[in-house]
Motif scaffolding. Structure first.
Motif, PDB file in Angstrom:
ATOM      1  N   ARG A 508       0.704  -1.241   0.082  1.00  0.00           N
ATOM      2  CA  ARG A 508      -0.027   0.179   0.017  1.00  0.00           C
ATOM      3  C   ARG A 508       0.744   1.270   0.021  1.00  0.00           C
ATOM      4  NH1 ARG A 508      -3.240  -2.888   3.872  1.00  0.00           N
ATOM      5  NH2 ARG A 508      -1.977  -1.719   5.348  1.00  0.00           N
ATOM      6  N   ALA A 509       1.900   1.143   0.803  1.00  0.00           N
ATOM      7  CA  ALA A 509       2.690   2.606   0.933  1.00  0.00           C
ATOM      8  C   ALA A 509       3.654   2.591  -0.407  1.00  0.00           C
ATOM      9  CB  ALA A 509       3.494   2.373   1.988  1.00  0.00           C
ATOM     10  N   LEU A 510       3.870   1.845  -1.116  1.00  0.00           N
ATOM     11  CA  LEU A 510       4.657   1.798  -2.272  1.00  0.00           C
ATOM     12  C   LEU A 510       3.478   2.360  -3.778  1.00  0.00           C
ATOM     13  CD1 LEU A 510       7.138  -1.160  -2.255  1.00  0.00           C
ATOM     14  CD2 LEU A 510       7.663   1.111  -1.837  1.00  0.00           C
ATOM     15  N   GLU A 515       1.668   6.868  -6.755  1.00  0.00           N
ATOM     16  CA  GLU A 515       0.831   7.972  -7.325  1.00  0.00           C
ATOM     17  C   GLU A 515       1.351   9.242  -6.847  1.00  0.00           C
ATOM     18  OE1 GLU A 515      -2.900   9.507  -8.669  1.00  0.00           O
ATOM     19  OE2 GLU A 515      -1.975   7.289  -8.991  1.00  0.00           O
ATOM     20  N   ALA A 516       1.876   9.410  -5.934  1.00  0.00           N
ATOM     21  CA  ALA A 516       2.332  10.750  -5.420  1.00  0.00           C
ATOM     22  C   ALA A 516       3.408  11.150  -6.566  1.00  0.00           C
ATOM     23  CB  ALA A 516       2.778  10.763  -4.120  1.00  0.00           C
ATOM     24  N   THR A 523       6.878  13.964  -2.408  1.00  0.00           N
ATOM     25  CA  THR A 523       7.066  12.489  -2.174  1.00  0.00           C
ATOM     26  C   THR A 523       7.405  12.042  -0.685  1.00  0.00           C
ATOM     27  OG1 THR A 523       9.004  12.518  -3.101  1.00  0.00           O
ATOM     28  CG2 THR A 523       7.340  11.866  -4.719  1.00  0.00           C
ATOM     29  N   MET A 524       7.989  13.136  -0.050  1.00  0.00           N
ATOM     30  CA  MET A 524       8.478  12.678   1.265  1.00  0.00           C
ATOM     31  C   MET A 524       7.485  12.171   2.187  1.00  0.00           C
ATOM     32  SD  MET A 524      11.639  12.852   1.708  1.00  0.00           S
ATOM     33  CE  MET A 524      11.525  12.313   3.316  1.00  0.00           C
ATOM     34  N   LYS A 545      12.119   5.165 -10.105  1.00  0.00           N
ATOM     35  CA  LYS A 545      12.732   4.791 -11.340  1.00  0.00           C
ATOM     36  C   LYS A 545      11.720   4.576 -12.406  1.00  0.00           C
ATOM     37  CE  LYS A 545      15.796   1.404 -11.679  1.00  0.00           C
ATOM     38  NZ  LYS A 545      17.077   0.598 -11.521  1.00  0.00           N
ATOM     39  N   ARG A 546      10.586   3.591 -11.911  1.00  0.00           N
ATOM     40  CA  ARG A 546       9.471   3.312 -12.692  1.00  0.00           C
ATOM     41  C   ARG A 546       8.934   4.518 -13.015  1.00  0.00           C
ATOM     42  NH1 ARG A 546       5.147  -0.231  -9.795  1.00  0.00           N
ATOM     43  NH2 ARG A 546       7.213  -1.525  -9.492  1.00  0.00           N
ATOM     44  N   VAL A 547       8.526   5.449 -12.262  1.00  0.00           N
ATOM     45  CA  VAL A 547       7.937   6.670 -12.798  1.00  0.00           C
ATOM     46  C   VAL A 547       8.756   7.688 -13.605  1.00  0.00           C
ATOM     47  CG1 VAL A 547       7.079   8.836 -11.802  1.00  0.00           C
ATOM     48  CG2 VAL A 547       6.348   6.718 -10.587  1.00  0.00           C
ATOM     49  N   HIS A 548      10.023   7.892 -13.078  1.00  0.00           N
ATOM     50  CA  HIS A 548      10.671   8.893 -14.008  1.00  0.00           C
ATOM     51  C   HIS A 548      11.881   8.500 -15.100  1.00  0.00           C
ATOM     52  CE1 HIS A 548       9.406  11.750 -11.309  1.00  0.00           C
ATOM     53  NE2 HIS A 548       9.574  11.016 -10.070  1.00  0.00           N
TER      54      HIS A 548
END
Length: 557
Positions: A508-510, A515-516, A523-524, A545-548
């Motif tokens: 859930r946290a990841l 999403e953030a 993101t912090m 890395k997946r997002v950016h």
């Protein structure tokens, strides 16, 4: 005829005819030419109140505090970290017992690069050049018995800096330490990574966005913690000159300020939580001039360019480390003398904290004996030399003031060039300089010129190209070697954490973090949530890395 011209004609020239000077020209390690003699003529335009002022007052050339070391000595902060968190915890406690006044944490390459200890690329590197950290469990061991409300801690880490910063906050929460009492520094300087040190995960622009996330979060949550250490050290270690180190570091600092202002952050809330990190190299007076020029430039930039009103925002506070690139494998005990002179330059230049390298670091991670000698070097300077008893003792020297002015002039020329590349924006200029290879070419050329001077003998390195010994003492040294068992133990602990944690909470946290990151929310808070759920460094960095995307450096010719 001036008095100097008379001296040159009547006294100097007859003497030179009988006894010529040792060489045609004298230069620093940065290839700055040094004149034979400096006189009032060299600083005729210097205005004391405008250019020097008093300690603790704008433009802070003479120091950021009114009493400097007469009130409180610099923080003696030795860089430490090797093996697993158990070994580094013991080294921390040893250094504190020996009189060190702050902690500084070195991480291994997998942690620096956002990889877990069981990643294929981590094999053989776990705990080798710093401490291995995978999850919050490692931080619990690392800071066991070290109350965070009584010690300041520095973390030399960049791509995965948000994760380590979150872990420190989490440990403070566990210890019941109010977040406003957490003190220390996270390096968190990605621009110098793209310029010089070359440790990265995601591209430059999202990297800077993450840094600004830390700024935005940190000014509220940890107001006494330095949220970045804008670093020239690694730029210098890559081969730059002193002027390039000064200019590129200050340009990076200006870029971060501009990024924060774009986010709407109040400069006078952020300014006091910015810190810097410089190298102290071999050319003694050049280094002192560099530190003094840095304070003056930064004060003027913050007040006049960015409109900071709080005097605390104008102060350039910095950590110094002696120059690792000057340590020699040959005759390693000579490094003690090199480090002493470099440390003395840092103190005379007004540093706020200092790491002195150990004499055996050209060969391996430092042994306990070598670390103790390095710390004692600082203590002898502090308590036996007398240099800490008066403020900025070299002020007014014709040579030092002329050199300070020249360092400032040349650094500002570089900063103007960077600004032009960004069409008026330092931030965009730095991005452009990374993309088009400007910084890399400048540093590479400087390194090439210096190496030519070493090989020709123009620059002498004792024990390397002069006064060489066929058999030196390196074979007698007790070299610290990291036990390969560390990697097995670290992976075992990581697997145990994964088996025992609430994996649904981690998932859930990841997901919330991803999403953030996609919606450009700060993101912090989500990184902190993931850390407290015992998500690993590698799992968190994989989300980013997946997002950016993963950064690939452009080919630069």
């Amino acid at each position: 005829m001036s008095a100097k011209e008379r001296w040159e004609r009547e006294t100097l020239q007859p003497f030179l005819q009988k006894a010529p000077e040792r060489r045609e020209k004298f230069i620093t390690v940065s290839n700055q030419q040094i004149k034979r003699l400096y006189t009032p003529e060299d600083i005729k335009d210097l205005d004391y109140d405008r250019d020097l002022g008093y300690p603790g007052e704008y433009p802070f050339t003479r120091g950021v505090y009114p009493t400097m070391y007469r009130g409180r000595l610099w923080t003696m902060r030795q860089f430490a970290g090797f093996g697993g968190p158990e070994e580094t915890n013991q080294r921390f406690k040893y250094l504190l017992r020996e009189g060190q006044t702050g902690l500084s944490t070195a991480f291994d390459m997998p942690t620096l690069m956002g990889l877990d200890s069981d990643h294929p690329l981590a094999d053989g590197e776990v705990g080798v050049e710093g401490v291995a950290v995978d999850t919050l469990r490692d931080f619990e061991i690392l800071f066991d018995g070290i109350p965070l409300d009584t010690v300041t801690t520095s973390f030399t880490i960049n791509p995965s800096a948000p994760v380590i910063y979150a872990m420190y906050i989490a440990i403070g929460d566990m210890q019941g330490v109010p977040r406003e009492k957490l003190r220390g520094t996270i390096q968190n300087d990605m621009l110098k990574e793209f310029i010089a040190q070359k440790e990265w995960v995601i591209p430059p622009r999202p990297s800077v966005d993450l840094i600004v996330d830390i700024f935005e979060f940190g000014i509220k949550e940890t107001p006494n913690f330095n949220l970045i250490s804008i670093s020239g050290y690694h730029i210098r270690e890559a081969g730059s000159t002193a002027v390039q180190e000064l200019a590129f570091t200050l340009a990076d600092g200006m870029a971060y300020v501009e990024a924060a202002l774009k986010r709407g952050i109040d400069i006078d809330r952020l300014g006091p939580q910015l810190s810097f990190f410089f190298n102290s190299h071999n050319s003694f007076f050049e280094e002192i001039a560099k530190f003094r020029a840095a304070r003056r430039i930064w004060a003027r930039v913050m007040r006049e360019r960015y409109g900071a009103k709080n005097p605390e925002s104008w102060k350039l506070r910095f950590h110094t480390q002696t120059a690792g690139c000057t340590l020699t494998e040959q005759q390693p005990l000579n490094n003690i003398i090199r480090v002493t002179l470099q440390a003395l330059a840092a103190v005379l230049g007004g540093t706020q904290s200092l790491h002195t390298n150990s004499y055996d670091e050209a060969l391996a991670l430092p042994s306990e004996e070598a670390v103790r000698i390095a710390l004692r070097t600082q203590q002898i300077i502090a308590y036996e030399s007398g240099v800490a008893d008066t403020i900025d003792p070299l002020a007014g020297s014709y040579f030092v003031e002329a050199l300070t002015n020249e360092m400032e002039r040349q650094a500002l020329d570089y900063i103007r060039k960077i600004e032009e590349m960004g069409h008026g924006s330092i931030l965009e200029g730095v991005f452009a300089g990374i993309e088009n290879g400007f910084f890399q070419r400048e540093i590479a050329q400087a390194a090439y010129e210096y190496q030519k001077q070493v090989e020709s003998g123009e620059q002498i390195i004792v024990g390397v190209n002069k006064y060489v010994m066929p058999q030196d003492e390196k074979s007698k040294l007790n070299i610290l070697r990291v036990d390969p068992e560390v990697q097995r133990r670290q992976i075992e602990r990581l697997n145990k954490v994964r088996a025992e944690r609430d994996n649904r909470a981690v998932k859930r946290a990841l997901e919330r973090l991803e999403e953030a990151a996609r919606t450009r929310e700060n993101t912090m808070p989500y990184i902190l949530e993931a850390v407290k759920a015992y998500a690993s460094v590698g799992e968190i960095m994989e989300i980013l890395k997946r997002v950016h995307g993963a950064y690939r450096e452009p080919v630069i010719v």
